[in-house]
Enzyme design. Structure first.
Site, PDB file in Angstrom:
ATOM      1  CG  HIS A  67      -1.964  -1.094   1.140  1.00  0.00           C
ATOM      2  ND1 HIS A  67      -2.397  -1.806   2.245  1.00  0.00           N
ATOM      3  CD2 HIS A  67      -2.653  -1.600   0.082  1.00  0.00           C
ATOM      4  CE1 HIS A  67      -3.310  -2.684   1.871  1.00  0.00           C
ATOM      5  NE2 HIS A  67      -3.489  -2.580   0.561  1.00  0.00           N
ATOM      6  CB  SER A  68       1.740   3.491  -2.779  1.00  0.00           C
ATOM      7  OG  SER A  68       0.378   3.705  -3.071  1.00  0.00           O
ATOM      8  CD  GLU A  70      -0.165   0.704   4.373  1.00  0.00           C
ATOM      9  OE1 GLU A  70      -1.411   0.617   4.342  1.00  0.00           O
ATOM     10  OE2 GLU A  70       0.571  -0.301   4.376  1.00  0.00           O
ATOM     11  NE  ARG A 125      -6.257   0.002   0.520  1.00  0.00           N
ATOM     12  CZ  ARG A 125      -6.139  -0.656   1.689  1.00  0.00           C
ATOM     13  NH1 ARG A 125      -5.606  -0.061   2.734  1.00  0.00           N
ATOM     14  NH2 ARG A 125      -6.562  -1.899   1.811  1.00  0.00           N
ATOM     15  CG  ASN A 142      -3.008  -7.271   1.536  1.00  0.00           C
ATOM     16  OD1 ASN A 142      -2.472  -8.356   1.225  1.00  0.00           O
ATOM     17  ND2 ASN A 142      -3.395  -7.009   2.760  1.00  0.00           N
ATOM     18  NE  ARG A 143      -9.028  -6.369   1.538  1.00  0.00           N
ATOM     19  CZ  ARG A 143      -8.128  -5.836   2.354  1.00  0.00           C
ATOM     20  NH1 ARG A 143      -6.809  -6.044   2.113  1.00  0.00           N
ATOM     21  NH2 ARG A 143      -8.482  -5.129   3.403  1.00  0.00           N
ATOM     22  CG  HIS A 194       0.274  -4.108   5.331  1.00  0.00           C
ATOM     23  ND1 HIS A 194      -0.664  -3.862   4.370  1.00  0.00           N
ATOM     24  CD2 HIS A 194       0.746  -5.348   5.040  1.00  0.00           C
ATOM     25  CE1 HIS A 194      -0.760  -4.892   3.551  1.00  0.00           C
ATOM     26  NE2 HIS A 194       0.098  -5.810   3.941  1.00  0.00           N
ATOM     27  CB  SER A 195       2.127   1.571   8.512  1.00  0.00           C
ATOM     28  OG  SER A 195       1.752   2.595   7.616  1.00  0.00           O
ATOM     29  CE1 TYR A 196      -3.538   4.788  12.145  1.00  0.00           C
ATOM     30  CE2 TYR A 196      -3.308   5.059   9.789  1.00  0.00           C
ATOM     31  CZ  TYR A 196      -4.000   5.276  10.974  1.00  0.00           C
ATOM     32  OH  TYR A 196      -5.180   5.996  10.956  1.00  0.00           O
ATOM     33  CD  GLU A 268      -1.779  -2.919   9.176  1.00  0.00           C
ATOM     34  OE1 GLU A 268      -1.340  -1.757   9.089  1.00  0.00           O
ATOM     35  OE2 GLU A 268      -2.411  -3.471   8.268  1.00  0.00           O
TER      36      GLU A 268
END
Lengths: 307, 96
Positions: A67-68, A70, A125, A142-143, A194-196, A268
């Site tokens: 997810h960009s 992050e 994202r 991520n899906r 990932h975050s957060y 996360e």
């Protein structure tokens, strides 16, 4: 060279790719760069390989930045790569790991989205794929994985931030990883950063059903977040994705687990409760330091529990 | 670069599943009115959502009318983005 690179700052895609070239040159005895594919907008998808010999050794996969927006994840990945080469031969745990296993790190899993966060929209994202007749841009990478694809916790609406895409692995950024890990065939652990929200989670996201080694993963996650907490006192919660957070289908760690990788985890990272995706750069190194202790715990367990 | 001046991030603490679904309803609005940074998951976890300045009044009225407690986590996103950009530029100068 990497010595003038600031590990406590955020960087652009070009700066990171340039750092990768310098890093590989400076540590060519242990580190190599592999292009595993090209993104939708035809950027190189790069993986760093850390190996002290042998071929097709049992391996550990770490990815960041799917997810960009992050940004802390890419920065943590870069610091982690530097930590590995500086600790090898000093830290006995890491040295034992690298004597028996290889480590692969994908620092920028979504290069198109990441470039877009620097050029146009800091809060982007998804990736940047477009298709005829579809008004909105991008798929949530991520899906887009085959495991549980299209299920609860993903969205069929192309304008949604959790749009799963037209079909499993339709996105080149996902297909490249699937092909690489499947072809290699000997990955024993996968860690997706990932975050957060300060969580350490393991499969499944697609259902509430516990995985077969759930108890092992629970206690390993417990040990990992304890090691993390001891560095700077940051608290994480842990557990399976569906019971700790929410149902999420078509995700990396579910695919990894269903592909036979028993130790699959999703981090996360912090936000310390008020910055969200805009974590100040001053927190990059403390975040990376604490995350390292958790990653090392997972890698050590993988080494000591061969399968 | 998109500008986020005046956009805020609201942290909402939903008391129960009913309140969570009220938040989920916001996701489907067209055009998109909120961007979930932390999506509605379970009552024990906060929901963080970025609200464009132009939607702030309506969204806050929606939350208040449904008894959803919220706090302002980020008062103006663009301020943090400007700081981030300045920090990167400064670091680049130092690296050079």
């Amino acid at each position: 060279s990497t010595s003038s690179f600031s590990y406590s700052s955020y960087h652009t895609l070009e700066e990171i790719y340039s750092w990768i070239d310098n890093f590989v040159t400076e540590h060519s005895d242990m580190v190599s760069k592999i292009q595993i594919g090209s993104s939708f907008e035809n950027r190189s998808i790069l993986v760093l390989k850390f190996s002290t010999g042998g071929s097709q050794r049992p391996a550990i996969w770490i990815d960041a930045g799917i997810h960009s927006r992050e940004w802390i994840t890419h920065a943590t990945g870069i610091w982690t790569a530097k930590k590995i080469v500086s600790e090898y031969g000093k830290d006995p745990v890491l040295t034992d790991i690298l004597k028996a296993m290889d480590i692969f790190i994908e620092l920028v899993t979504n290069p198109d989205g990441f470039a877009f966060t620097h050029s146009m929209n800091r809060l982007w994202r998804k990736n940047k794929s477009t298709r005829p007749g579809i008004f909105c841009i991008g798929v949530d990478l991520n899906r887009n994985w085959k495991s549980g694809f299209g299920g609860n916790g993903s969205n069929a609406n192309p304008c949604s931030e959790t749009y799963h895409g037209p079909s499993p692995q339709s996105e080149p950024e996902v297909a490249a990883i699937v092909d690489f890990i499947t072809t290699h065939g000997n990955f024993k652990a996968l860690i997706s950063i990932h975050s957060y929200s300060q969580m350490l989670m393991y499969p499944y996201g697609k259902s509430l059903e516990p995985v077969s080694n759930e108890k092992e993963l629970y206690y390993l996650a417990k040990d990992a977040v304890k090691a993390l907490h001891e560095v700077h006192g940051i608290h994480y919660i842990f557990g399976s994705i569906s019971t700790t957070l929410y149902l999420a289908s078509g995700i990396t760690v579910d695919w990894a687990y269903d592909s036979g990788i028993k130790y699959a985890f999703s981090f996360e990272l912090r936000d310390t409760g008020r910055y969200g995706f805009l974590l100040p750069a001053t927190q990059i190194i403390p975040t990376a330091q604490e995350t390292w202790m958790a990653i090392l715990t997972i890698m050590e367990h993988t080494l000591k529990h061969p399968y | 670069q998109m500008n986020f001046t005046g956009d805020q991030v609201l942290r909402v603490l939903a008391k129960d599943e009913k309140q969570l679904s009220l938040l989920r309803d916001l996701e489907g609005l067209k055009p998109q009115k909120v961007d979930f940074w932390r999506a509605p998951a379970r009552p024990s976890l906060p929901v963080d959502m970025r609200v464009p300045f132009s939607e702030l009044k309506d969204i806050k009225a929606y939350l208040e009318s449904h008894g959803l407690a919220y706090s302002i986590m980020i008062k103006d996103i663009q301020v943090l983005l400007d700081e981030e950009r300045e920090a990167m530029a400064k670091s680049r100068r130092l690296e050079r």
